[in-house]
Design an enzyme around this catalytic site. Structure first.
Site, mmCIF file in Angstrom:
data_model
loop_
_atom_site.group_PDB
_atom_site.id
_atom_site.type_symbol
_atom_site.label_atom_id
_atom_site.label_comp_id
_atom_site.label_asym_id
_atom_site.label_seq_id
_atom_site.Cartn_x
_atom_site.Cartn_y
_atom_site.Cartn_z
ATOM 1 N N VAL A 1 67.476 46.214 -2.814
ATOM 2 C CA VAL A 1 67.771 45.671 -3.435
ATOM 3 C C VAL A 1 67.455 44.229 -3.438
ATOM 4 O O VAL A 1 66.997 43.593 -2.521
ATOM 5 C CB VAL A 1 69.524 45.800 -3.509
ATOM 6 C CG1 VAL A 1 70.070 47.050 -3.286
ATOM 7 C CG2 VAL A 1 69.537 44.686 -2.357
ATOM 8 N N GLU A 2 67.263 43.419 -4.429
ATOM 9 C CA GLU A 2 67.279 42.002 -5.031
ATOM 10 C C GLU A 2 66.086 41.750 -4.082
ATOM 11 O O GLU A 2 65.780 40.668 -3.420
ATOM 12 C CB GLU A 2 68.100 40.610 -3.374
ATOM 13 C CG GLU A 2 69.497 41.008 -4.736
ATOM 14 C CD GLU A 2 70.691 39.816 -4.145
ATOM 15 O OE1 GLU A 2 70.234 38.403 -3.664
ATOM 16 O OE2 GLU A 2 71.890 40.102 -4.095
ATOM 17 N N GLY A 3 64.515 42.137 -4.944
ATOM 18 C CA GLY A 3 64.175 42.268 -4.657
ATOM 19 C C GLY A 3 63.089 43.308 -3.475
ATOM 20 O O GLY A 3 63.093 42.786 -2.362
ATOM 21 N N SER B 1 77.207 36.770 -6.189
ATOM 22 C CA SER B 1 75.114 36.633 -5.862
ATOM 23 C C SER B 1 75.000 36.547 -7.606
ATOM 24 O O SER B 1 75.297 35.315 -8.385
ATOM 25 C CB SER B 1 75.185 38.060 -5.219
ATOM 26 O OG SER B 1 73.604 37.579 -4.589
#
Length: 832
Positions: A504-506, A210
């Site tokens: 996570v990731e925003g 990712s």
């Protein structure tokens, strides 16, 4: 012709022109013709002719573009430029990153359904399917999730070696560099299956595939960087992590204090141009075991040593930059661990006065200051693969395990899955799992075709929120069986780690309140972003054309929303007949309502909307539910519109419509300008909001289906790892459920006889012997009942441990001893 009839005719024609979106000149010609006909027929007298002539003249004037531009557009242009909200370079880069895809159709008010129906899912290649069926299966067998999470806090050495040797960390790296070159859909399937076995295993695999050095190198690296790092990343000798977040930098990555200053320094015995770094990173997955670190930092060049080619508007501040650094480089402190609720490797990275050559910037010195755009584009893809895969894994595992458990577990002489209260939860699990799988396939396939930034934000937020709901419902049904942790519990790790996916990731709060509508409204709208660009370029000609196109667009969408609402969506068009036709029509109606409400809101609130997060979040919810509905309809249609699947599709779509109605209601109720709110509500719900939650009857049908051993059950949980054997958490329930299919009829006869006190004896064996003697069961049925009853009891047992084991002395209670205790307590308990 009477005056009333004339007025009615004019209104009808105007309504029709607005509904079809006729251009300005058609309006002008139509109005002139109606005016002339009215005067000629004597329906319009002198006063009426004068009164109606003024707006007709104004309409004609609007067609004289140079005059219109000078007298109307120029003043509006000046005001627009003054109220245009400030946009930083990082905001602009985030806005421009990625592609506009299906979400734009939801903003059009008249979706082109052919774009959805003609879109092709990414089908796994033979190589990808083989990898899923073989390598992924073998990797799952190497992991004991309980031992991993509770005892070792790490993957076993054999699993680490298998990951490296079979290139699990190189799924996205192209084959030309030695990687697997898998599609986004294949990566999604791999991560989903791994997550049904072990969250730690899935996270360990998904992070390098990712946001990580591999993807950044593939897209932006120099040839030298690719040659240096990609071979090691492919064969596993290099393990990557990426340092982005820190104590002061969570969701607002642009505020990072981590700094780099361009200067000369010593490297490998030579004086070279480089960067002196100071940074403190936190929450970095794989950091404790990484050999190569991607670093994001704010780069300054106070002496102009990089030259003018890399300079931004601010002379010394180049902006966020990404570099690739060996983890053991002098000055870097790495290896300590956080513990985020699961055992995957996660930890901090520190560095003080770390000197690196400028050639270590990903893409070389020319990419100095371009790191934020690089990160946003890569994050967008990651949001469309990794977190949706984790969410779908939770849904599929819950569907398979809770459905089976609901049929196996009995209370008050009835399978618990038949209780209406339990069915309320299991029906939701079934409907939400269907939604998750539909979204996973469509979103991952979209990533294979483009980089859809808004769609991936929608998927990340809503799928992880559905995961939270599904796992909570699953734990409610499992009850005491779910809260006792141990090797028998198939869902406790997922329950503990839900906050990780949410964060996570925003973080989800940020994603919903700032990203989905904030980015979607500007990027997806046919006019908004071009108008902003025209204003920044001071292009009056372009702005004039856009402004009047936008006005016509808004009028058309408002009239369409109102008309479709009044007709109950009957006037909307469906691209196909059948069960999905009513839903296509409903979604077209709400697409028009969203387009109109968005235009009015941006026009009334302007830049203030940026701070009205709850309002923009609700409009974002409408946009999201429209996309979710598209995913579900596509999934049902492409699966062949199977009759046994229709209830699941209807559940998901009814839920979407209810959520749209709820979001609109909250938006209108809280809009600060009340008269405007009433106008928007009238357009969206002229006859009121009649959308209700999913009916009990439909929910109950799903709750019944989830307990059936069917092709539908296998299809909706096809990525669950089930081959761990009957002594593994999932395998134990699978084993009992399969036995139940053979033994259920004789078992129910036996169970009812026991409940009525018709069989003597104090244990299962003696009761079964009497049942055979009395002819209630034959010997084969007795054998099946005995085998199933033992498996059934094994399923409902929970783990217990010695005090020494819980205290951390794991050798005090070997597996063999634990099995003996469970067998003993099981046999004693069944003597009742």
């Amino acid at each position: 012709m009477s005056l009333v009839a004339a007025i009615a005719g004019v209104i009808a024609v105007a309504w029709a022109l607005a509904y079809v979106g006729a251009p300005l000149w058609v309006w002008t010609v139509g109005a002139a013709a109606a005016y002339a006909a009215g005067v000629a027929a004597g329906s319009i007298g002198l006063i009426g002719a004068i009164a109606l002539g003024v707006p007709l003249a104004l309409l004609a004037f609007l067609n004289i573009v140079p005059l219109r531009r000078s007298l109307i557009t120029r003043p509006v242009f000046g005001v627009f430029k003054k109220v245009l909200p400030e946009m930083s370079s990082t905001e602009r880069e985030a806005l421009e990153a990625g592609d506009v895809w299906l979400e734009a159709e939801m903003f059009r008010g008249r979706p082109d359904w052919s774009k959805l129906l003609s879109f092709r899912y990414t089908r796994l290649t033979r190589e990808e399917q083989s990898f899923l069926d073989n390598e992924v299966e073998e990797l799952c067998k190497l992991v004991d999730d309980w031992k991993l999470e509770f005892e070792d806090r790490d993957l076993p050495a054999a699993a680490w070696q298998y990951l490296r040797s079979h290139r699990f960390f190189a799924m996205l790296i192209k084959k030309e560099y030695g990687g697997l070159g898998f599609s986004a859909a294949a990566q999604s399937a791999v991560v989903t299956k791994l997550a049904t076995k072990s969250i730690t295993l899935a996270v360990t695999v998904m992070v390098p595939n990712s946001l990580g050095p591999g993807e950044l190198l593939m897209h932006y690296g120099t040839d030298a960087q690719k040659q240096q790092w990609l071979p090691g990343l492919v064969n596993g000798t290099e393990l990557p992590c990426f340092g982005l977040t820190g104590p002061e930098v969570g969701s607002d990555a642009t505020a990072m204090p981590d700094s780099g200053v361009v200067c000369y320094g010593e490297h490998e015995g030579s004086r070279v141009l480089g960067i002196k770094l100071n940074f403190s990173k936190r929450y970095i997955t794989l950091a404790p075991v990484a050999t190569v670190v991607g670093l994001a930092f704010n780069l300054r060049d106070p002496q102009g040593l990089l030259g003018d080619a890399t300079r931004s508007a601010t002379p010394t501040d180049l902006g966020i930059t990404c570099a690739l650094v060996p983890a053991r480089h002098a000055g870097i402190h790495i290896g300590r661990r956080h513990y985020p609720g699961a055992a995957f490797m996660n930890g901090p990275i520190f560095g003080k006065d770390v000197f690196i050559p400028v050639e270590w910037i990903i893409g070389g010195p020319k990419n100095a200051g371009k790191g934020w755009r690089m990160l946003v584009e890569c994050l967008s893809a990651g949001r469309g693969i990794s977190l949706p895969a984790l969410a779908t894994a939770g849904g599929q595992a819950a569907y398979r395990m809770v459905g089976a458990y609901g049929r196996i577990r009995r209370q008050f002489r009835m399978a618990v899955g038949k209780f209406e209260g339990v069915q309320e939860a299991t029906g939701r699990i079934a409907g939400n799992t269907y939604t998750l799988e539909a979204m996973r396939i469509l979103t991952a396939s979209a990533v294979d075709h483009c980089a859809p930034s808004v769609v991936t934000a929608i998927a990340k937020y809503h799928m992880t929120e559905l995961l939270r709901k599904v796992v909570t419902d699953a734990m409610d049904v499992l009850s005491g069986r779910g809260i006792q942790q141990g090797p028998r519990n198939p869902l406790s790790t997922a329950y503990k780690t839900v906050p990780i996916a949410i964060t996570v990731e925003g973080a989800n709060i940020l994603t919903r309140n700032l990203m989905i509508f904030g980015q979607g409204a500007i990027r997806c709208h046919e006019y908004v972003f071009p108008e902003m660009e025209a204003a920044r370029d001071n292009d009056l000609v372009a702005f004039d054309k856009l402004l009047f196109g936008h006005i016509g667009f808004s009028i058309n969408r408002g009239v369409r929303a109102l008309t479709l609402g009044l007709s109950g969506s009957a006037l909307a068009k469906s691209p196909m007949p059948g069960a999905m036709a009513p839903y296509f029509k409903q979604f077209e109606r709400f697409s028009a309502a969203l387009a109109f409400s968005s235009d009015v809101t941006m026009g009334v609130l302007g830049g203030e909307l940026k701070r009205k997060e709850r309002l923009s979040a609700r409009l974002g919810d409408v946009l999201s539910q429209l996309y979710i509905g598209c995913a579900v309809m596509k999934f049902y249609i492409d699966n062949g519109q199977k009759p046994e699947e229709l209830d699941h599709a209807r559940w998901a779509l009814d839920q979407c419509l209810f959520e749209i109605g709820k979001a609109f209601d909250g938006f209108f109720d809280n809009f600060p300008v009340r008269i405007v709110a009433r106008v928007m509500r009238l357009a969206a719900f002229p006859l009121g909001n009649h959308y209700k939650p999913v009916s009990d009857a439909l929910n109950a049908r799903l709750a019944d289906q989830i307990m059936e051993d069917s092709e539908l059950r296998d299809r909706l949980s096809h990525l669950v790892f089930v081959n761990g054997g009957k002594d593994e958490a999932t395998g134990r329930i699978e084993h009992a459920f399969k036995l139940l299919q053979k033994a259920e009829a004789p078992y129910l006869k036996y169970f009812k006889a026991v409940a009525k006190g018709e069989l003597a004896g104090h244990d299962t064996d003696s009761r079964l012997a009497e049942a055979v003697a009395r002819g209630l069961l034959n010997p084969e049925e007795s054998r099946l009942v005995a085998e199933y009853d033992a498996a059934r009891y094994d399923v409902i047992l929970t783990d217990d441990f010695s005090a020494e084991y819980v205290a951390g002395h794991y050798a005090a209670e070997p597996e063999s001893r634990r099995a003996e205790i469970l067998e003993f307590t099981g046999n004693r308990a069944r003597v009742a």
